[in-house]
Scaffold this motif. Structure first.
Motif, PDB file in Angstrom:
ATOM      1  N   ALA A  91      -2.832   9.595  -3.637  1.00 54.84           N
ATOM      2  CA  ALA A  91      -4.293   9.583  -3.683  1.00 54.84           C
ATOM      3  C   ALA A  91      -4.867   8.717  -2.576  1.00 54.84           C
ATOM      4  N   GLY A  92      -5.814   9.283  -1.815  1.00 50.05           N
ATOM      5  CA  GLY A  92      -6.490   8.564  -0.757  1.00 50.05           C
ATOM      6  C   GLY A  92      -5.684   8.379   0.512  1.00 50.05           C
ATOM      7  N   THR A  93      -4.460   8.863   0.527  1.00 53.66           N
ATOM      8  CA  THR A  93      -3.605   8.667   1.702  1.00 53.66           C
ATOM      9  C   THR A  93      -3.075   9.975   2.253  1.00 53.66           C
ATOM     10  N   SER A  94      -2.479  10.806   1.382  1.00 51.32           N
ATOM     11  CA  SER A  94      -1.836  12.028   1.866  1.00 51.32           C
ATOM     12  C   SER A  94      -1.926  13.124   0.814  1.00 51.32           C
ATOM     13  N   PRO A  95      -2.207  14.357   1.238  1.00 52.12           N
ATOM     14  CA  PRO A  95      -2.227  15.468   0.283  1.00 52.12           C
ATOM     15  C   PRO A  95      -0.836  15.981  -0.046  1.00 52.12           C
ATOM     16  N   GLY A  96       0.193  15.443   0.607  1.00 56.68           N
ATOM     17  CA  GLY A  96       1.545  15.939   0.411  1.00 56.68           C
ATOM     18  C   GLY A  96       1.867  17.071   1.373  1.00 56.68           C
ATOM     19  N   ASP A 141       0.848  -1.188   0.000  1.00 57.84           N
ATOM     20  CA  ASP A 141       0.000   0.000   0.000  1.00 57.84           C
ATOM     21  C   ASP A 141       0.891   1.249   0.000  1.00 57.84           C
ATOM     22  N   PRO A 142       0.800   2.135  -1.006  1.00 55.67           N
ATOM     23  CA  PRO A 142       1.651   3.333  -1.032  1.00 55.67           C
ATOM     24  C   PRO A 142       1.346   4.233   0.157  1.00 55.67           C
ATOM     25  N   LEU A 143       2.378   4.614   0.896  1.00 55.73           N
ATOM     26  CA  LEU A 143       2.187   5.464   2.067  1.00 55.73           C
ATOM     27  C   LEU A 143       2.992   6.751   1.982  1.00 55.73           C
ATOM     28  N   SER A 144       4.151   6.706   1.326  1.00 52.47           N
ATOM     29  CA  SER A 144       4.989   7.900   1.322  1.00 52.47           C
ATOM     30  C   SER A 144       5.930   7.888   0.128  1.00 52.47           C
ATOM     31  N   ARG A 145       6.003   9.029  -0.553  1.00 57.44           N
ATOM     32  CA  ARG A 145       7.047   9.290  -1.551  1.00 57.44           C
ATOM     33  C   ARG A 145       7.639  10.651  -1.213  1.00 57.44           C
ATOM     34  N   TRP A 197       9.679  14.023   8.735  1.00 52.53           N
ATOM     35  CA  TRP A 197       9.596  15.306   8.037  1.00 52.53           C
ATOM     36  C   TRP A 197       8.299  15.467   7.255  1.00 52.53           C
ATOM     37  N   ASP A 198       7.382  14.535   7.453  1.00 48.83           N
ATOM     38  CA  ASP A 198       6.048  14.675   6.860  1.00 48.83           C
ATOM     39  C   ASP A 198       5.262  15.668   7.716  1.00 48.83           C
ATOM     40  N   ALA A 199       5.061  16.865   7.207  1.00 51.88           N
ATOM     41  CA  ALA A 199       4.419  17.927   7.986  1.00 51.88           C
ATOM     42  C   ALA A 199       2.959  17.626   8.298  1.00 51.88           C
ATOM     43  N   ASN A 200       2.341  16.665   7.602  1.00 56.98           N
ATOM     44  CA  ASN A 200       0.974  16.278   7.940  1.00 56.98           C
ATOM     45  C   ASN A 200       0.918  15.404   9.189  1.00 56.98           C
ATOM     46  N   GLN A 201       2.023  14.746   9.520  1.00 53.40           N
ATOM     47  CA  GLN A 201       2.051  13.834  10.653  1.00 53.40           C
ATOM     48  C   GLN A 201       2.896  14.343  11.821  1.00 53.40           C
ATOM     49  N   TYR A 202       3.915  15.172  11.535  1.00 50.85           N
ATOM     50  CA  TYR A 202       4.846  15.617  12.569  1.00 50.85           C
ATOM     51  C   TYR A 202       5.001  17.136  12.517  1.00 50.85           C
ATOM     52  N   ALA A 203       4.815  17.772  13.657  1.00 51.63           N
ATOM     53  CA  ALA A 203       5.046  19.208  13.776  1.00 51.63           C
ATOM     54  C   ALA A 203       6.475  19.427  14.265  1.00 51.63           C
ATOM     55  N   ARG A 204       7.191  20.353  13.614  1.00 48.78           N
ATOM     56  CA  ARG A 204       8.581  20.633  13.951  1.00 48.78           C
ATOM     57  C   ARG A 204       8.738  22.154  14.053  1.00 48.78           C
ATOM     58  N   PHE A 250      23.804  23.751   8.984  1.00 47.07           N
ATOM     59  CA  PHE A 250      23.176  22.687   8.229  1.00 47.07           C
ATOM     60  C   PHE A 250      21.715  23.020   7.975  1.00 47.07           C
ATOM     61  N   ARG A 251      21.204  22.444   6.892  1.00 48.76           N
ATOM     62  CA  ARG A 251      19.828  22.725   6.487  1.00 48.76           C
ATOM     63  C   ARG A 251      19.246  21.487   5.827  1.00 48.76           C
ATOM     64  N   ARG A 252      17.960  21.259   6.066  1.00 51.02           N
ATOM     65  CA  ARG A 252      17.251  20.192   5.371  1.00 51.02           C
ATOM     66  C   ARG A 252      15.947  20.734   4.834  1.00 51.02           C
ATOM     67  N   ALA A 253      15.658  20.401   3.581  1.00 48.98           N
ATOM     68  CA  ALA A 253      14.387  20.725   2.944  1.00 48.98           C
ATOM     69  C   ALA A 253      13.732  19.420   2.505  1.00 48.98           C
ATOM     70  N   ALA A 254      12.467  19.229   2.881  1.00 51.46           N
ATOM     71  CA  ALA A 254      11.777  17.972   2.607  1.00 51.46           C
ATOM     72  C   ALA A 254      10.491  18.229   1.857  1.00 51.46           C
ATOM     73  N   ARG A 255      10.238  17.372   0.891  1.00 53.90           N
ATOM     74  CA  ARG A 255       8.974  17.426   0.163  1.00 53.90           C
ATOM     75  C   ARG A 255       8.374  16.033   0.115  1.00 53.90           C
TER      76      ARG A 255
END
Length: 737
Positions: A464-469, A417-421, A512-519, A454-459
């Motif tokens: 579909a049906g799992t995460s809006p990104g 089941d696709p969960l994250s890209r 780093w998924d901003a829908n699941q983790y607040a940083r 140091f810096r990190r940028a995540a996208r």
């Protein structure tokens, strides 16, 4: 299966007996005239601790050196085997049979964040975790383990130490052919060629390994190619180029569930059988290219430019142990099925200068690194937080009594089941400087520091049906000072040092998924450490010794707690990344190296480490759990290592090793402990003069056939164990021309 308490009762006796045997067989030679041995164990020049060539006895740090020949002779099979016999270091093997998920503890470090891996002084990690599975071991000449913070010279990740894997130099004309065979269908072949052609030296090696594994679904095959060119392009300028290629395909055996007392539960087929889902395995393909240009501008000043590019592609299909799925009343333990395809592209560059004149040895430089990570993650199992789906997260129920998957036909059971890209870009820039000042003929002062940004940028891409990104980014910086004062005398030194290590604390990609983790902020974790050491050689060079005491305090460890904002607003991330925990470790390391005559040696080592949480509060389902003052899990408080070698005849030498690891805490609340074990290794090297360049090494690993496990646990209950290998035999034939 024998319980942990039974193993514990067996462990001390073999250690004592083995120690007496080793000391007894070497005792008749003690006190005789010493002749310095010319074998590989006498490496005295090290480079990692100071970024310059120094005699080991003059380095104000605790450093252990191991050559590739030493590792092979002692039956090296997996990454982590190189840490056997390194004072202050213990390890566990996680959800696999080898180096897939190693947990290496240096001076009490907890988890996987404690040390930095380097290859020829350049970082060689993945997401700030040791990458032992991709180290080009066949190309190495030696490795150097520096204990204590090394961030002042090497930056992020070197909290508790650094491990530098150093490749061979093309110094002579030579061909080495090596063939190894052993238990459980273990075969390895290596060809190494070195050539000197005027100002150009070439070294190349090809190695192939095929291991059937001692457990079901535990096979491994890998191909490693390496080539290096070193060219003296001028009287003061040297150019080095090298590249390596790795194709590694390994299966992953299943783990063993533990009962409430930390004992492995009997499973169908025993500890050799596979009890899991599908065919979990790991495939790694890729390599690196590196360049080093060194110019001696004058007798005092050397300028160096280094660069590295590495690309590795991972294709993993794994079973992760799921403690929530453990139901012993039904004979069930749970796993989560995972598939991940991940690509790493890393570019690294550094400019350094080294100035040695008068009373000063100065090294300074600037460093830059850019790492691109791309991942596609899919999960398998019964999934859904609804009554129909059982309130589960990709749960696969393994029936360890009858075998098979118990919930394969359950509602909501999905496969891949696709969960994250996602795509992550991490950059580091830094500057460092260090000066070793000779205050007098005996007193030396080292001062240095490094600044990193140091810096990190995540996208995260929409699914579909799992995460809006989502998108997220964070930036932080750290300063790592270092100071050491040493008093040197003929044959040794006493030193006092202070250092600070740091890790960027970025953590795993899924956080780093901003829908699941607040940083809301980003803080590095830092480690302040003080070390007092005394080392040297005495008694006409027959006795080498090292005694080290250390204390460290780690601050701002990253942790995850439920996000309070989500209680009132369901659109908010459910988890919050926070910082602030403190973690203390202190201990002592002692080592003796007795070499009374040529062909006789005894090494005796003892480590005691006492780590504890200073401030550590977990947020559980039933409220906060305060673990402050508790001992972290998985860290052996006492380690004994005894090794002896005796040349029995001009053509034959014998070697024996005893390792004893004490019980450690298995659960976070310290209620359950165990996991201690003893290993005995026996070996012999046969090398008659008539063989003309041939030698045969015979090694018996785990000679007493100790049944032991690497145990893991949660906050209040034990969870799973990975069993250690049984008795195994290795035979290596080497020909040199």
């Amino acid at each position: 299966m024998t319980g942990i308490s039974d193993w514990r009762a067996r462990s001390l006796k073999p250690a004592l007996v083995g120690g007496l045997v080793l000391c007894a067989f070497a005792a008749p030679a003690i006190g005789q005239t010493a002749n310095k041995s010319n074998d590989d164990s006498d490496v005295e020049i090290v480079v990692t601790a100071t970024r310059g060539e120094e005699r080991l006895v003059d380095v104000p740090a605790d450093v252990t050196v191991k050559t590739l020949d030493m590792l092979r002779r002692d039956g090296f099979t997996f990454g982590t085997d190189e840490f056997r016999g390194v004072p202050g270091v213990s390890f566990r093997r996680g959800e696999g049979d080898g180096d897939e998920f190693p947990y290496v503890s240096i001076r009490g470090s907890n988890g996987t964040e404690g040390y930095l891996t380097l290859i020829d002084g350049m970082p060689f990690d993945l997401n700030e975790e040791g990458a032992l599975g991709i180290v080009p071991y066949p190309a190495l000449s030696r490795l150097e383990v520096v204990k204590g913070p090394a961030s002042a010279l090497y930056g992020r990740g070197a909290l508790y130490g650094a491990v530098n894997y150093i490749t061979r130099e093309p110094t002579d004309d030579r061909i080495d052919v090596t063939a190894t065979g052993g238990s459980d269908d273990y075969y390895r072949g290596e060809l190494a060629v070195t050539r000197r052609m005027g100002d150009v030296g070439v070294f190349a090696t090809a190695a192939y390994e095929d291991y059937g594994g001692w457990r079901e679904n535990g096979a491994r095959r890998q191909l490693n190619l390496f080539a290096k060119i070193k060219w003296a392009i001028g009287p003061r300028t040297d150019l080095s180029l090298y590249g390596t290629y790795l194709d590694r395909r390994s299966e992953t055996p299943s783990v063993l569930p533990l009962d409430a007392s930390g004992r492995p539960i009997a499973v169908i087929g025993g500890r050799r059988a596979f009890n899991g889902y599908g065919n979990p395995r790991s495939v790694v393909e890729g390599g690196l290219g590196a360049i080093r240009l060194e110019h001696r501008a004058s007798d005092a000043l050397t300028l160096t430019a280094t660069g590295q590019y590495r690309r590795f592609d991972f294709d993993n299909r794994l079973n992760f142990y799921d403690p929530f799925g453990f139901a012993p009343e039904r004979g069930i333990f749970g796993v989560n099925g995972f598939y991940g395809a991940q690509k790493f592209d890393v570019a690294y560059g550094e400019l350094t200068s080294r100035y040695e004149a008068g009373r000063h040895k100065i090294v300074a430089g600037v460093t830059g690194e850019r790492a691109l990570s791309r991942a596609d993650n899919r999960w398998t199992g019964q999934n859904g937080f609804t009554p129909e789906c059982g309130f589960t997260f990709y749960s696969i129920e393994i029936d360890y009594v009858r075998g098979g998957v118990a919930n394969r036909a359950a509602p909501c059971f999905v496969v891949d089941d696709p969960l994250s890209r996602n795509r992550l870009v991490t950059t580091y820039v830094s500057a460092f400087a260090q000066d070793e000042v000779a205050l007098s003929d005996r007193w030396f002062l080292t001062l240095g520091g490094r600044y990193d940004r140091f810096r990190r940028a995540a996208r995260f891409f929409p699914i579909a049906g799992t995460s809006p990104g989502s998108q997220d980014a964070a930036t932080a910086s750290a300063f790592s000072p270092k100071a050491a004062l040493s008093w040197r005398y003929i044959g040794g030194q006493v030193y006092l040092s202070y250092g600070r290590g740091f890790n960027s604390n970025f953590g795993p990609t899924f956080e780093w998924d901003a829908n699941q983790y607040a940083r809301p902020e980003q803080r590095p974790t830092t480690l302040d450490s003080v070390e007092l050491g005394w080392k040297g050689r005495t008694l006409d060079d027959t006795l080498g010794f090292a005694l080290t005491g250390f204390w460290s305090m780690q601050r701002n460890r990253r942790s995850t707690i439920p996000n309070p904002a989500a209680d009132a607003d369901f659109s908010q991330p459910s988890n919050l990344i926070t910082y602030g925990d403190r973690y203390e470790a202190k201990g002592v390391e002692a080592a003796l190296d007795i070499r009374p005559r040529d062909g006789t040696s005894v090494q005796i080592q003892y480590t005691h480490v006492a780590p504890r949480w200073k401030d550590y509060v977990l947020q559980g389902f039933s409220g906060p759990i305060d673990l402050s003052g508790k001992t972290p899990t998985g860290i052996a408080p006492n380690i004994v290592y005894i090794a002896g070698e005796q040349r029995v005849a001009p053509w034959l030498s014998a070697r024996g090793i005893v390792e004893w690891y004490d019980d450690y805490k298995i659960t976070g609340d310290n209620r359950v402990q165990g996991g201690g074990y003893t290993l005995v290794t026996l070996g012999a090297r046969v090398q008659p003069a008539a063989w003309r360049g041939l030698s045969l090494d015979l090694t018996l690993l785990n000679a007493l056939d100790e049944r032991y496990v690497f145990a893991f646990g949660g906050t209040t209950t034990p969870t799973y164990a990975t069993p250690g290998p049984p008795r195994q035999v290795r035979a290596t034939l080497r020909a040199s021309f």
